[in-house]
Write a protein that holds these residues in place. Structure first.
Motif, PDB file in Angstrom:
ATOM      1  N   VAL A  50       0.825  -1.211   0.000  1.00 27.01           N
ATOM      2  CA  VAL A  50       0.000   0.000   0.000  1.00 27.01           C
ATOM      3  C   VAL A  50       0.861   1.265   0.000  1.00 27.01           C
ATOM      4  N   HIS A  51       0.171   2.405  -0.232  1.00 26.78           N
ATOM      5  CA  HIS A  51       0.731   3.765  -0.161  1.00 26.78           C
ATOM      6  C   HIS A  51       1.512   4.131  -1.412  1.00 26.78           C
ATOM      7  N   GLU A  72      -3.830   2.771  -6.264  1.00 19.47           N
ATOM      8  CA  GLU A  72      -5.096   2.061  -6.039  1.00 19.47           C
ATOM      9  C   GLU A  72      -4.951   1.126  -4.839  1.00 19.47           C
ATOM     10  N   SER A  73      -4.402   1.654  -3.764  1.00 21.78           N
ATOM     11  CA  SER A  73      -4.160   0.832  -2.576  1.00 21.78           C
ATOM     12  C   SER A  73      -5.415   0.128  -2.058  1.00 21.78           C
ATOM     13  N   ASP A 114       1.016  11.736   6.686  1.00 24.94           N
ATOM     14  CA  ASP A 114       0.570  10.522   7.362  1.00 24.94           C
ATOM     15  C   ASP A 114      -0.139   9.659   6.327  1.00 24.94           C
ATOM     16  N   GLU A 115       0.608   8.772   5.695  1.00 26.07           N
ATOM     17  CA  GLU A 115       0.045   7.963   4.611  1.00 26.07           C
ATOM     18  C   GLU A 115      -1.035   7.000   5.097  1.00 26.07           C
ATOM     19  N   ALA A 116      -0.874   6.493   6.312  1.00 26.31           N
ATOM     20  CA  ALA A 116      -1.881   5.576   6.841  1.00 26.31           C
ATOM     21  C   ALA A 116      -3.218   6.288   6.983  1.00 26.31           C
ATOM     22  N   GLN A 117      -3.201   7.502   7.504  1.00 26.78           N
ATOM     23  CA  GLN A 117      -4.442   8.263   7.665  1.00 26.78           C
ATOM     24  C   GLN A 117      -5.082   8.562   6.315  1.00 26.78           C
TER      25      GLN A 117
END
Length: 273
Positions: A50-51, A72-73, A114-117
């Motif tokens: 991802v990311h 397109e994670s 913050d890629e997770a957010q």
């Protein structure tokens, strides 16, 4: 209880891919290769599915990110779950630093603060829960009886025994800096290390009964790089041009004494060759 060690079988074909980072096309290409392989074949992604980068026009796409693609994670995660359901026990993913950011690890900031957010804001609450459940269960290492060991980053972690691996704590690192987390005895180096000395690699492999380590995390523009006899860093997708993207295909019934035995076009294969 979830094991952090994925034990691979002693026969069959092993396909290894690294660092998809939201590239659905490259992910689907690996699944197609699995479809075309014998029924005893296994596909392992070594983390960082991802990311990806922000959407930009092809004219604005920077050269250092390789062939242009759209992040397109969310679709990659869904496609991974579908592949697992379609090929039970044959499709796996190890934890990478980008996955770890969703379950208590330091937040990655390659393309966003913050890629997770940012990713979770693109998903429904149910999808976020499913993502976190999936990541919580990911192994950190895969090992085969023929001596092949797979992990996300370079094998520099001072792993002394399997209990260290099974007892790692995933959460509690939110807000930590990368350098601070890197000093976390086992987990930090396993998810973030870009290099390992021959001595470090041999010690890590010995704990797992391994001979060679295959990993991603770093970008190798030519597709792969051998480090000494023990280490192979592979770039399957992220930041590469299509013609250089490389995956690994191994025979789990064959012993590979060192990475110099892995041959271009045989074990080291172009994704779009």
């Amino acid at each position: 209880m979830t094991s952090r060690l994925l034990r691979l079988p002693d026969s069959g074909r092993l396909l290894v891919a690294t660092d998809i980072q939201g590239n659905l096309r490259d992910f689907q290409r690996m699944v197609t290769l699995l479809e075309r392989s014998p029924e005893d074949s296994i596909l392992v992604f070594t983390g960082d599915m991802v990311h990806g980068p922000d959407p930009v026009t092809e004219a604005q796409w920077p050269d250092y990110l390789g062939t242009p693609y759209k992040d397109e994670s969310p679709q990659v995660i869904q496609a991974f779950l579908q592949a697992q359901a379609r090929f039970p026990g044959r499709v796996h993913c190890l934890m990478g630093n980008h996955e770890h950011a969703h379950v208590g690890g330091p937040r990655t900031a390659k393309f966003h603060a913050d890629e997770a957010q940012v990713l979770e804001e693109r998903m429904s609450p149910e999808e976020v829960k499913a993502l976190r459940r999936l990541i919580q269960e990911l192994p950190l290492v895969a090992a085969a009886p023929n001596g092949v060991v797979l992990l996300h980053a370079a094998p520099s972690a001072p792993l002394k025994n399997l209990a260290q691996l099974e007892n790692v704590k995933l959460d509690g690192y939110f807000g930590w800096g990368i350098e601070e987390f890197f000093r976390e005895t086992v987990l930090g180096p396993m998810l973030w290390s870009r290099m390992a000395t021959a001595e470090q690699a041999r010690a890590f492999l010995a704990t797992l009964g391994g001979r060679i380590a295959i990993y991603g995390h770093d970008v190798v523009r030519e597709g792969y790089e051998r480090m000494g006899l023990e280490q192979l860093c592979v770039s399957t997708s992220f930041a590469l041009l299509d013609e250089h993207k490389t995956y690994v295909q191994l025979d789990l019934g064959t012993v590979y004494p060192d990475v110099q035995m892995l041959r271009e076009g045989i074990e080291l294969r172009r994704l779009y060759g």
